[in-house]
Design an enzyme around this catalytic site. Structure first.
Site, PDB file in Angstrom:
ATOM      1  N   SER A 147     -41.729  28.089  26.370  1.00  0.00           N
ATOM      2  CA  SER A 147     -42.217  29.116  27.296  1.00  0.00           C
ATOM      3  C   SER A 147     -41.097  29.446  28.265  1.00  0.00           C
ATOM      4  O   SER A 147     -40.233  28.599  28.538  1.00  0.00           O
ATOM      5  CB  SER A 147     -43.434  28.589  28.064  1.00  0.00           C
ATOM      6  N   TYR A 160     -47.238  21.954  33.052  1.00  0.00           N
ATOM      7  CA  TYR A 160     -47.045  22.747  31.836  1.00  0.00           C
ATOM      8  C   TYR A 160     -45.576  23.119  31.685  1.00  0.00           C
ATOM      9  O   TYR A 160     -44.989  22.963  30.608  1.00  0.00           O
ATOM     10  CB  TYR A 160     -47.914  23.999  31.910  1.00  0.00           C
TER      11      TYR A 160
END
Length: 265
Positions: A147, A160
């Site tokens: 990401s 995350y």
């Protein structure tokens, strides 16, 4: 839509978390380009489906389950050419809930362990199990779904982001270890993508709180943050994965490719 030039006939590719969202789109496009697809997911029954996709019920955080995935794939197809480490979870959480209004949105040990297990331990277990066979056949590609937050960080999503940063480190390190055996390891780092059914009301509420905005403000003016002025499509992301597992990217390894419309580095 099948892109001219990308041919994956004869290739066997495993996609974790491939029953929904990004993983489902990747699976569909890989199959359109000729690959035999194995979808590994908690929410499937093991067996060959009517659409020609072989599904295996798998918990990527459990070694025995992952080993069974690899065993089932080899029994079905006899080889593994690619692994897309796509399964992941994101629970928006603050390091400290300074306002003290929503203690459930402060990062807890339970939430931390859950995200690390799925996003970091899972890719490790899957890559290790698959790589043991790829090094024997002297070929293969592992794609880690990262990401933009893995490099940029993200308010309200520190855990995350950290797991995705770890995935970037895995990508670089595994590429150095496995390159001599003809195995490539690459990463893909999406930015803001179009919504999927996995973006629930509960997710939106927690993200809005961690960002101190109203839920309605989460989807803002993309033109102000993304040079291309729009979110990315799942098809565009799947196209990149198709390229990376194909014979058109045989000199690409050890890097994580940003796909964010210019939003991040």
């Amino acid at each position: 839509m099948t892109k001219a030039g990308i041919q994956l006939d004869g290739k066997v590719i495993i996609i974790t978390g491939g029953n929904s969202g990004i993983g489902e789109q990747i699976a569909k496009q890989l199959q359109k380009n000729g690959a035999s697809i194995v979808v590994a997911d908690l929410h499937v029954e093991t067996g060959l489906q009517e659409n020609g996709i072989f599904t295996v019920q798998c918990n990527v955080t459990n070694k025995d389950s992952v080993d069974n995935l690899v065993k089932s794939t080899l029994e079905m197809y006899g080889k593994i050419d690619g692994l897309v480490n796509n399964a992941g979870v994101n629970l928006p959480r603050l390091l400290v809930d300074v306002r003290g209004e929503k203690p459930e949105y402060e990062l807890s040990e339970k939430d931390f362990d859950f995200m690390v297990a799925v996003n970091q331990k899972g890719p490790f277990l899957c890559a290790q199990a698959v790589a043991k066979h790829m090094v024997k056949q002297k070929s293969g590609v592992i794609v880690n779904m990262s990401s933009e937050s893995g490099a940029e960080g993200s308010a309200g999503q520190s855990c995350y982001s950290a797991t995705k940063g770890a995935l970037n480190g895995f990508t670089r390190s595994w590429a150095k270890e496995l390159g001599k055996y003809g195995v490539r390891v690459v990463g893909v780092a999406p930015g803001i993508m179009e919504k999927t059914g996995l973006r629930t009301d509960a997710y939106n509420e927690s993200l809005a709180y961690t960002r101190n905005v109203a839920v309605e403000q989460l989807d803002g003016n993309y033109a102000s943050t993304i040079p291309l002025g729009r979110p990315g499509s799942l098809e565009e992301l799947a196209d990149l994965v198709n390229y990376l597992v194909s014979n058109y990217s045989t000199y690409v390894t050890g890097t994580t490719i940003n796909i964010s419309g210019g939003k991040s580095r």
